[in-house]
Every structure is written in structure tokens, then in C-alpha cells.
Design a protein around this motif. Structure first.
Motif, short mmCIF file in Angstrom:
data_model
loop_
_atom_site.label_atom_id
_atom_site.label_comp_id
_atom_site.label_asym_id
_atom_site.label_seq_id
_atom_site.Cartn_x
_atom_site.Cartn_y
_atom_site.Cartn_z
N TYR A 1 42.57 37.93 10.75
CA TYR A 1 43.95 38.41 10.78
C TYR A 1 44.36 38.89 12.16
O TYR A 1 45.53 38.85 12.52
CB TYR A 1 44.13 39.52 9.74
CG TYR A 1 44.33 38.98 8.34
CD1 TYR A 1 44.15 37.62 8.05
CD2 TYR A 1 44.69 39.81 7.29
CE1 TYR A 1 44.33 37.12 6.79
CE2 TYR A 1 44.87 39.31 6.00
CZ TYR A 1 44.69 37.96 5.76
OH TYR A 1 44.87 37.46 4.51
N THR A 2 43.39 39.33 12.96
CA THR A 2 43.68 39.66 14.35
C THR A 2 44.10 38.40 15.11
O THR A 2 45.05 38.41 15.89
CB THR A 2 42.45 40.29 15.03
OG1 THR A 2 42.09 41.49 14.33
CG2 THR A 2 42.73 40.63 16.48
N PHE A 3 43.37 37.32 14.87
CA PHE A 3 43.71 36.01 15.44
C PHE A 3 45.12 35.59 15.04
O PHE A 3 45.92 35.16 15.86
CB PHE A 3 42.67 35.00 14.95
CG PHE A 3 42.99 33.56 15.29
CD1 PHE A 3 42.72 33.04 16.55
CD2 PHE A 3 43.53 32.72 14.33
CE1 PHE A 3 43.00 31.71 16.84
CE2 PHE A 3 43.80 31.39 14.61
CZ PHE A 3 43.54 30.89 15.88
N ALA A 4 45.44 35.74 13.75
CA ALA A 4 46.77 35.37 13.26
C ALA A 4 47.86 36.23 13.88
O ALA A 4 48.93 35.73 14.25
CB ALA A 4 46.81 35.49 11.74
N THR A 5 47.60 37.52 14.00
CA THR A 5 48.59 38.44 14.56
C THR A 5 48.93 38.08 15.99
O THR A 5 50.09 38.18 16.42
CB THR A 5 48.06 39.89 14.50
OG1 THR A 5 47.80 40.23 13.14
CG2 THR A 5 49.08 40.87 15.08
N TYR A 6 47.93 37.64 16.75
CA TYR A 6 48.20 37.23 18.13
C TYR A 6 49.25 36.13 18.18
O TYR A 6 50.20 36.18 18.98
CB TYR A 6 46.92 36.76 18.83
CG TYR A 6 47.21 36.08 20.15
CD1 TYR A 6 47.58 36.83 21.25
CD2 TYR A 6 47.16 34.69 20.28
CE1 TYR A 6 47.89 36.22 22.46
CE2 TYR A 6 47.47 34.07 21.47
CZ TYR A 6 47.83 34.84 22.56
OH TYR A 6 48.15 34.24 23.75
N TRP A 7 49.12 35.13 17.32
CA TRP A 7 50.04 34.00 17.37
C TRP A 7 51.44 34.38 16.88
O TRP A 7 52.44 33.85 17.37
CB TRP A 7 49.48 32.82 16.56
CG TRP A 7 48.27 32.25 17.23
CD1 TRP A 7 46.97 32.35 16.83
CD2 TRP A 7 48.25 31.51 18.45
NE1 TRP A 7 46.15 31.73 17.73
CE2 TRP A 7 46.90 31.20 18.73
CE3 TRP A 7 49.24 31.07 19.33
CZ2 TRP A 7 46.52 30.47 19.85
CZ3 TRP A 7 48.86 30.35 20.46
CH2 TRP A 7 47.52 30.05 20.71
N VAL A 8 51.50 35.31 15.94
CA VAL A 8 52.81 35.81 15.50
C VAL A 8 53.51 36.52 16.64
O VAL A 8 54.71 36.29 16.92
CB VAL A 8 52.65 36.75 14.29
CG1 VAL A 8 53.98 37.45 13.98
CG2 VAL A 8 52.17 35.98 13.06
N LEU A 9 52.78 37.39 17.34
CA LEU A 9 53.38 38.13 18.46
C LEU A 9 53.73 37.21 19.62
O LEU A 9 54.75 37.41 20.29
CB LEU A 9 52.41 39.22 18.93
CG LEU A 9 52.25 40.42 18.00
CD1 LEU A 9 51.20 41.37 18.55
CD2 LEU A 9 53.57 41.15 17.81
#
Length: 248
Positions: A201-209
Motif C-alpha cells: 500500500y505504500t507503493f500504491a500511495t506513491y503512485w496516487v500522490l
């Protein structure tokens, strides 16, 4: 009928790639856990990687891999998107390609089964996992800031920089925590799945930001029209900021 500008089409492709990376990552652990429960009533596995083998210990079929195809498919999907996504510097592109190779390795070289009695930190699967998270952490900490120079508001720019650095640190700390947990407490695996979920989810959050940042600065549209430039660089500049700026 209103004409569509091709730069907007190119920018939309970039946004779709980022959103695809985020969406696949967010769904990854949920689909594995939910699929195993719905299809066979299985409880949560000890780790995400276990779903390659996880079936039903009561029926003595543990290891057949009820969710194997989904696990491999999701990892290969992430790998493909990481390869296709073009970094804004060569160094970012190299790191994302390495992460894509590592994701493919995770899919093709699963954890050993049955699980060894002693934790092996240098298994092929473990090495690919380390390479993946280190590569993405590098992008978060050192390459994500390259595009922040296009944001006019200094306060917003610094806020994004802090968040990117935090995400990069988490990408290193959470997998290291899994390693420590397996090494020192090999019989207590109940939290490993959730720690790994936090890493994903940290990986996913990076791409959202990153998508939000790009929308705010018009990054994709400007790149599509050739209005941006980056300093010439090589591998020796891998820990130096390379500001993406408007062409003079």
C-alpha cells in the motif's frame, strides 16, 4: 464536434499507467485473501507470498496453490506497467525497469515450499523482493523530487518532498521488519501478511500522490509537448537531484 488535443491523449496515457499501478497494488492483497476465503473458506495465509502455494491443510492439499494464477498474474501485470512507464530521467527509468524485472522474478521464483524450518534471507524469492523494494525506495527518495520544481508554491513543493521521502523510508523499513520478524520470531507469522500489505500500500500511495502532483503542475501535458528538459546525467548522478524544468 470539439477536436481532441493529442498532448492531452499522451498525458492521459501517463495518468492511466500510474492509476493502474496504484489500483493493482491496492487490490493485490485483498483479492488474494478474499479469493481464498470465498473459494475454499481458507483463513488468512501467513504471508502474501504463501498464496502461491496456499490451499487446504485439512484436505491435505496444502501447496496446490488455489490463488497461484492470480498472484502470478498480478505480479506480471505490475511488472509490465513498470516497464512501460517512462521515467522523467534515465536514472528513474532504469530503477523502474529493475523493479519490473524484480516483480517478474517474484512471480517466476516463488517462496520455497514446504517452508524451510529455518529462515533463509537469501532465497531467490527473497532477493527479488529486496531488489523490488530497494528500487522503488530509490525512486521515492531520490527521483520523485526531480519533477517538483514545476510546482510554484514552495510550501506545497516541500510537503510533497517530505511525503515522498517518508514513503521511500517505509519501502525499506517494512520489508526489513518482515525479515526481522521471520528471523527472530519464526513461529509467529500472524502479522507478516499485514506488514507486507503495508509495503504494497505504500507503493500504491506513491503512485496516487505522483498523479496528484503531475495534475497540479501540468507535468504530463508539458512533457508531451516537449516543453520540459532535464540536465544531462549519468550513473554517477544517481544520488543528485536532477530538476525537470521548462525549456528556455
Amino acid at each position: 464536434m470539439k477536436d481532441q488535443k493529442l498532448p492531452n491523449q499522451s498525458a492521459g496515457t501517463y495518468r492511466t499507467l500510474r492509476n493502474g499501478l496504484a489500483l493493482l497494488a491496492f487490490l493485490f492483497p485483498i483479492l488474494l485473501a478474499l479469493g481464498a476465503y470465498v473459494r475454499a473458506g481458507l483463513p488468512l495465509a501467513g504471508s502474501i507470498s504463501e498464496y502461491y502455494h496456499y490451499f487446504d491443510p485439512v484436505k491435505q492439499e496444502y501447496g496446490r496453490g488455489l490463488m497461484r494464477d492470480l498472484l502470478v498474474g498480478l505480479l506480471c501485470g505490475q511488472a509490465a506497467l513498470l516497464f512501460v512507464y517512462k521515467g522523467f530521467t534515465r536514472l528513474e527509468d532504469y530503477a523502474l525497469n529493475i523493479a519490473g524485472i524484480a516483480a517478474t522474478g517474484l512471480a517466476l521464483f516463488p517462496m520455497r515450499w514446504p517452508a524451510p524450518s529455518a529462515f533463509d534471507p537469501f532465497s531467490t524469492h527473497g532477493v527479488f523482493a529486496a531488489i523490488f523494494f530497494i528500487s522503488i525506495a530509490y525512486v521515492c527518495i531520490w527521483r520523485a523530487n526531480d519533477t517538483l520544481h514545476l510546482i510554484v508554491d514552495e510550501k506545497v513543493r516541500k510537503s510533497y518532498a517530505r511525503i515522498y521521502k517518508l514513503l521511500g523510508i517505509l519501502m525499506l523499513v517494512l520489508p526489513a521488519l518482515v525479515w526481522a520478524w521471520l528471523y527472530y520470531l519464526p513461529l509467529k507469522k500472524s502479522l507478516i501478511f499485514f506488514i507486507e500489505m503495508g509495503s504494497v500500500y505504500t507503493f500504491a500511495t506513491y503512485w496516487v500522490l505522483k498523479s496528484r502532483e503531475a495534475k497540479m503542475s501540468g507535468l504530463d501535458e508539458q512533457a508531451a509537448t516537449g516543453n520540459l528538459s532535464v540536465p544531462d546525467h549519468s550513473i554517477k548522478d544517481m544520488f543528485r537531484e536532477l530538476p525537470v524544468q521548462h525549456r528556455e
